[in-house]
Design a protein around this motif. Structure first.
Motif, PDB file in Angstrom:
ATOM      1  N   ARG A   1      13.591 -32.809  -2.580  1.00  0.00           N
ATOM      2  CA  ARG A   1      12.997 -32.873  -4.192  1.00  0.00           C
ATOM      3  C   ARG A   1      12.101 -34.007  -4.425  1.00  0.00           C
ATOM      4  NH1 ARG A   1      18.404 -31.807  -6.065  1.00  0.00           N
ATOM      5  NH2 ARG A   1      18.480 -34.059  -6.445  1.00  0.00           N
ATOM      6  N   SER A   2      12.498 -35.073  -3.403  1.00  0.00           N
ATOM      7  CA  SER A   2      11.636 -36.359  -3.967  1.00  0.00           C
ATOM      8  C   SER A   2      10.168 -35.950  -3.177  1.00  0.00           C
ATOM      9  CB  SER A   2      12.077 -37.563  -3.257  1.00  0.00           C
ATOM     10  OG  SER A   2      13.270 -37.822  -3.838  1.00  0.00           O
ATOM     11  N   LEU A   3      10.381 -35.378  -1.900  1.00  0.00           N
ATOM     12  CA  LEU A   3       9.114 -35.115  -1.217  1.00  0.00           C
ATOM     13  C   LEU A   3       8.277 -34.099  -1.784  1.00  0.00           C
ATOM     14  CD1 LEU A   3       7.480 -35.369   1.478  1.00  0.00           C
ATOM     15  CD2 LEU A   3       8.895 -33.585   2.430  1.00  0.00           C
ATOM     16  N   TYR A   4       9.025 -32.950  -2.224  1.00  0.00           N
ATOM     17  CA  TYR A   4       8.268 -31.933  -3.099  1.00  0.00           C
ATOM     18  C   TYR A   4       7.341 -32.544  -4.318  1.00  0.00           C
ATOM     19  CZ  TYR A   4      10.470 -28.270  -0.238  1.00  0.00           C
ATOM     20  OH  TYR A   4      10.981 -27.485   0.760  1.00  0.00           O
ATOM     21  N   LEU A   5       8.155 -33.431  -5.048  1.00  0.00           N
ATOM     22  CA  LEU A   5       7.458 -34.082  -6.269  1.00  0.00           C
ATOM     23  C   LEU A   5       6.295 -34.816  -5.877  1.00  0.00           C
ATOM     24  CD1 LEU A   5      10.816 -35.358  -8.187  1.00  0.00           C
ATOM     25  CD2 LEU A   5       8.789 -33.374  -8.903  1.00  0.00           C
ATOM     26  N   ILE A   6       6.381 -35.555  -4.654  1.00  0.00           N
ATOM     27  CA  ILE A   6       5.239 -36.174  -4.226  1.00  0.00           C
ATOM     28  C   ILE A   6       4.098 -35.149  -3.812  1.00  0.00           C
ATOM     29  CG2 ILE A   6       4.094 -37.755  -2.242  1.00  0.00           C
ATOM     30  CD1 ILE A   6       7.186 -39.043  -2.073  1.00  0.00           C
ATOM     31  N   ARG A   7       4.322 -34.144  -3.306  1.00  0.00           N
ATOM     32  CA  ARG A   7       3.400 -33.191  -3.011  1.00  0.00           C
ATOM     33  C   ARG A   7       2.744 -32.534  -4.053  1.00  0.00           C
ATOM     34  NH1 ARG A   7       4.348 -30.312   2.889  1.00  0.00           N
ATOM     35  NH2 ARG A   7       2.408 -29.833   2.410  1.00  0.00           N
ATOM     36  N   ILE A   8       3.522 -32.296  -5.157  1.00  0.00           N
ATOM     37  CA  ILE A   8       3.166 -31.948  -6.537  1.00  0.00           C
ATOM     38  C   ILE A   8       2.109 -32.629  -7.201  1.00  0.00           C
ATOM     39  CG2 ILE A   8       3.500 -31.471  -8.900  1.00  0.00           C
ATOM     40  CD1 ILE A   8       6.368 -30.079  -7.704  1.00  0.00           C
ATOM     41  N   ALA A   9       2.415 -34.214  -6.939  1.00  0.00           N
ATOM     42  CA  ALA A   9       1.404 -34.940  -7.703  1.00  0.00           C
ATOM     43  C   ALA A   9      -0.101 -34.828  -6.592  1.00  0.00           C
ATOM     44  CB  ALA A   9       2.024 -36.580  -7.443  1.00  0.00           C
ATOM     45  N   PHE A  10       0.296 -35.138  -5.524  1.00  0.00           N
ATOM     46  CA  PHE A  10      -1.039 -35.119  -4.580  1.00  0.00           C
ATOM     47  C   PHE A  10      -1.820 -33.800  -4.850  1.00  0.00           C
ATOM     48  CE2 PHE A  10      -3.337 -33.570  -0.924  1.00  0.00           C
ATOM     49  CZ  PHE A  10      -4.251 -34.652  -0.683  1.00  0.00           C
ATOM     50  N   SER A  11      -1.308 -32.713  -5.061  1.00  0.00           N
ATOM     51  CA  SER A  11      -1.840 -31.443  -5.135  1.00  0.00           C
ATOM     52  C   SER A  11      -2.505 -31.384  -6.575  1.00  0.00           C
ATOM     53  CB  SER A  11      -1.054 -30.120  -5.341  1.00  0.00           C
ATOM     54  OG  SER A  11      -0.627 -30.102  -3.972  1.00  0.00           O
ATOM     55  N   LEU A  12      -1.982 -31.880  -7.626  1.00  0.00           N
ATOM     56  CA  LEU A  12      -2.671 -31.824  -9.179  1.00  0.00           C
ATOM     57  C   LEU A  12      -3.789 -32.797  -8.886  1.00  0.00           C
ATOM     58  CD1 LEU A  12       0.485 -31.640 -11.214  1.00  0.00           C
ATOM     59  CD2 LEU A  12      -1.070 -29.752 -10.573  1.00  0.00           C
TER      60      LEU A  12
ATOM     61  N   PHE B   1      -1.809 -23.277  -6.795  1.00  0.00           N
ATOM     62  CA  PHE B   1      -0.462 -22.258  -6.735  1.00  0.00           C
ATOM     63  C   PHE B   1       0.466 -23.023  -5.714  1.00  0.00           C
ATOM     64  CE2 PHE B   1      -3.019 -18.749  -8.321  1.00  0.00           C
ATOM     65  CZ  PHE B   1      -1.941 -18.080  -9.025  1.00  0.00           C
ATOM     66  N   GLY B   2       0.112 -23.753  -4.876  1.00  0.00           N
ATOM     67  CA  GLY B   2       1.153 -24.546  -4.024  1.00  0.00           C
ATOM     68  C   GLY B   2       1.917 -25.481  -4.734  1.00  0.00           C
ATOM     69  N   ALA B   3       1.127 -26.350  -5.440  1.00  0.00           N
ATOM     70  CA  ALA B   3       1.805 -27.376  -6.444  1.00  0.00           C
ATOM     71  C   ALA B   3       2.863 -26.476  -7.261  1.00  0.00           C
ATOM     72  CB  ALA B   3       0.938 -27.947  -7.196  1.00  0.00           C
ATOM     73  N   PHE B   4       2.642 -25.435  -7.978  1.00  0.00           N
ATOM     74  CA  PHE B   4       3.484 -24.636  -8.736  1.00  0.00           C
ATOM     75  C   PHE B   4       4.720 -24.310  -7.943  1.00  0.00           C
ATOM     76  CE2 PHE B   4       5.033 -20.332  -9.745  1.00  0.00           C
ATOM     77  CZ  PHE B   4       5.485 -20.582 -11.092  1.00  0.00           C
ATOM     78  N   TRP B   5       4.606 -23.912  -6.621  1.00  0.00           N
ATOM     79  CA  TRP B   5       5.763 -23.186  -5.796  1.00  0.00           C
ATOM     80  C   TRP B   5       6.586 -24.455  -5.379  1.00  0.00           C
ATOM     81  CZ3 TRP B   5       7.697 -18.922  -6.619  1.00  0.00           C
ATOM     82  CH2 TRP B   5       7.022 -17.861  -7.006  1.00  0.00           C
ATOM     83  N   PHE B   6       5.899 -25.668  -5.057  1.00  0.00           N
ATOM     84  CA  PHE B   6       6.562 -26.784  -4.998  1.00  0.00           C
ATOM     85  C   PHE B   6       7.794 -27.204  -6.120  1.00  0.00           C
ATOM     86  CE2 PHE B   6       3.864 -27.681  -1.481  1.00  0.00           C
ATOM     87  CZ  PHE B   6       4.887 -27.708  -0.346  1.00  0.00           C
ATOM     88  N   LEU B   7       7.050 -27.122  -7.299  1.00  0.00           N
ATOM     89  CA  LEU B   7       7.765 -27.347  -8.696  1.00  0.00           C
ATOM     90  C   LEU B   7       8.937 -26.366  -8.720  1.00  0.00           C
ATOM     91  CD1 LEU B   7       7.908 -28.782 -11.334  1.00  0.00           C
ATOM     92  CD2 LEU B   7       6.284 -27.327 -12.271  1.00  0.00           C
ATOM     93  N   VAL B   8       8.524 -25.049  -8.478  1.00  0.00           N
ATOM     94  CA  VAL B   8       9.819 -24.305  -8.663  1.00  0.00           C
ATOM     95  C   VAL B   8      10.746 -24.492  -7.558  1.00  0.00           C
ATOM     96  CG1 VAL B   8      10.385 -21.705  -8.232  1.00  0.00           C
ATOM     97  CG2 VAL B   8       8.386 -22.133  -9.509  1.00  0.00           C
ATOM     98  N   SER B   9      10.525 -25.064  -6.368  1.00  0.00           N
ATOM     99  CA  SER B   9      11.555 -25.480  -5.555  1.00  0.00           C
ATOM    100  C   SER B   9      12.348 -26.475  -6.004  1.00  0.00           C
ATOM    101  CB  SER B   9      10.751 -25.654  -4.099  1.00  0.00           C
ATOM    102  OG  SER B   9       9.909 -24.576  -3.544  1.00  0.00           O
ATOM    103  N   VAL B  10      11.539 -27.612  -6.570  1.00  0.00           N
ATOM    104  CA  VAL B  10      12.345 -28.677  -7.211  1.00  0.00           C
ATOM    105  C   VAL B  10      13.515 -28.253  -8.009  1.00  0.00           C
ATOM    106  CG1 VAL B  10      12.231 -30.553  -8.461  1.00  0.00           C
ATOM    107  CG2 VAL B  10      10.487 -30.377  -6.803  1.00  0.00           C
ATOM    108  N   VAL B  11      12.924 -27.346  -8.712  1.00  0.00           N
ATOM    109  CA  VAL B  11      13.929 -26.726  -9.788  1.00  0.00           C
ATOM    110  C   VAL B  11      14.982 -26.053  -9.262  1.00  0.00           C
ATOM    111  CG1 VAL B  11      14.356 -25.155 -11.874  1.00  0.00           C
ATOM    112  CG2 VAL B  11      12.256 -26.295 -11.956  1.00  0.00           C
ATOM    113  N   ALA B  12      14.865 -25.224  -8.270  1.00  0.00           N
ATOM    114  CA  ALA B  12      15.564 -24.378  -7.372  1.00  0.00           C
ATOM    115  C   ALA B  12      16.809 -25.448  -6.860  1.00  0.00           C
ATOM    116  CB  ALA B  12      15.231 -23.517  -6.422  1.00  0.00           C
ATOM    117  N   LEU B  13      16.344 -26.436  -5.961  1.00  0.00           N
ATOM    118  CA  LEU B  13      17.213 -27.335  -5.444  1.00  0.00           C
ATOM    119  C   LEU B  13      17.954 -28.325  -6.357  1.00  0.00           C
ATOM    120  CD1 LEU B  13      14.538 -28.512  -2.697  1.00  0.00           C
ATOM    121  CD2 LEU B  13      16.755 -27.349  -2.435  1.00  0.00           C
TER     122      LEU B  13
END
Length: 200
Positions: free
Chosen positions: A21-32, A177-189
């Motif tokens: 989750r932490s890594l995905y949040l970082i990736r979301i921030a970078f992508s945005l 779109f990649g950021a969106f799916w990382f966000l969905v992954s954060v929610v799922a996890l």
């Protein structure tokens, strides 16, 4: 932030949901941030244009960041088959970074071709890792979908890279779109983590 499983024959380490989750949040921030910079500086560039300095930096940084993120995830993962797959992903990212450096002195079309091929191959790697993690970590179905979409998007970007209507706005959409799916992954996890906590 890792969980180690010891068996008589092998020792494997898998990332915990909180670590991912932490890594995905970082990736979301970078992508945005990357998408915002691209839209405000380079979205108008098309295949026949030569990359500007800002566009070149953005194109080079994107696959290089993926290498960094993969190494961070690899550090959480430890030993085991996902590490072997991540080695391939790192090699792809480094090769793409080198390709982008060359494309930065050429045209946007060539940069799109390099980006498209990388997105296709990286998506295939992501898809493989996500499928393997379904039982050990869970909450991977968004990454399965994201990996599949990356394969299709990469093929499309590469196939249309020479088109006069193709431009950097295409890769901005890919990153968003990649950021969106990382966000969905954060929610799922997060949901899976709560369920496991309740069951415990």
């Amino acid at each position: 932030m890792t969980q180690t499983t010891v068996t008589p024959a092998t020792t494997t380490t898998t990332p915990t949901p909180s670590g991912l989750r932490s890594l995905y949040l970082i990736r979301i921030a970078f992508s945005l941030i990357w998408v915002a910079l691209l839209f405000t500086t380079s979205a108008s560039l098309v295949s026949t244009d030569k990359p500007t300095v800002i566009a070149a930096v953005l194109l080079i940084v994107y696959p290089l960041w993926d290498v960094v993120a993969t190494l961070l995830e690899r550090r959480m993962t430890g030993t085991g088959s996902p590490n072997r797959v991540s080695t391939i992903n790192v090699a792809l990212g480094l090769a793409t970074t080198a390709g982008m450096i060359i494309a930065a002195f050429s045209t946007i079309g060539r940069a799109l071709l390099v980006f498209g091929i990388w997105a296709l191959l990286a998506g295939a790697v992501q898809l493989t890792v996500a499928i393997r993690r379904r039982r050990t970590v869970g909450g991977q179905w968004p990454m399965v979908i994201s990996g599949g979409q990356s394969v299709l998007a990469g093929a499309t970007i590469a196939a249309t890279s020479a088109s006069a209507t193709s431009g950097l706005s295409t890769v901005a959409g890919y990153s968003a779109f990649g950021a969106f799916w990382f966000l969905v992954s954060v929610v799922a996890l997060s949901i899976r983590g709560r369920r496991v906590g309740l069951e415990a």
